[in-house]
Design an enzyme around this catalytic site. Structure first.
Site: not given
Length: 239
Positions: A115, A214, A216
């Protein structure tokens, strides 16, 4: 047994509250460290440091670097005036992460930008940002507001390193109101249907990938697995 590689994760620096404390803190959402550990790496948090030479010393001890998400990049870093919606930039974090990226370039360290990390990597390479993506695409899907992630379908470039890691198409979680406009030294390797650049990577042997989403936040291990594999290879070569 081969030791698990050390993966540095840059952090936020901001006011935070927990327990009896409400104070400035260096922090990062737990998902980042969990994703690195799940991929076989050892996460190491990297708060901003101003000392000369600190980035070089840190990079010398790492096997890979993740430039994490966060606030907007200072527009002066790419010779632009702030858009009315650009806010919250932190000069100390910008300076630290740019120093880490320069040291990583020198060492050939594997790098993953996430990001804001992708945006900073573009700026580090001499590129610029679109400061408010809704002005270009006419919608807020990439960042619906608050703590809600937007769901975006991304198409990857055939033959790219990214495509080998996540496939030809992937649904991702986004939370960004800015995006990369120009990216010297990087190939564009993924876009959303509205044309927004969602990933870029360098060519050649070095593992250097950046994504606007993102990873994660989802059970999608391709990117972290690829990074940790590159970290092991870097460590095996002796850095």
């Amino acid at each position: 047994m081969t030791q698990a590689p050390l993966v540095g994760l840059t952090t936020y620096r901001q006011q935070a509250a927990w327990g009896v404390w409400d104070t400035r803190a260096d922090l990062l959402p737990t998902e980042y460290a969990v994703a690195v550990e799940a991929a076989g790496g050892v996460p190491v948090l990297l708060p901003p440091v101003a000392a000369t030479g600190a980035a070089e010393r840190v990079v010398a001890r790492l096997d890979a670097l993740v430039v994490s998400g966060g606030e907007d990049v200072d527009p002066s870093r790419y010779a632009a005036e702030p858009h009315p919606r650009t806010a919250g930039w932190q000069p100390e974090r910008d300076a630290w992460e740019l120093s880490l990226l320069a040291a990583a370039d020198e060492a050939g360290l594997p790098v993953l930008g996430i990001c804001r990390g992708m945006q900073l990597m573009a700026v580090h390479g001499g590129g610029a940002l679109d400061q408010h993506t809704p002005d270009l695409v006419g919608h807020e899907t990439h960042s619906p507001g608050g703590d809600v992630y937007g769901t975006v379908a991304v198409t990857t470039a055939p033959g790219s390193r990214l495509a080998t890691l996540v496939g030809p198409e992937v649904e991702v979680s986004c939370h960004h109101h800015q995006s990369v406009a120009t990216h010297p030294g990087f190939e564009a390797v993924a876009r959303a249907a509205d044309g927004t650049l969602e990933a870029m990577e360098t060519t050649g042997e070095r593992w250097c990938v950046a994504v606007q989403w993102h990873p994660e936040t989802r059970v999608e291990t391709g990117l972290m697995t690829g990074l940790v594999a590159a970290a092991r290879a870097h460590a095996a070569r002796g850095g």
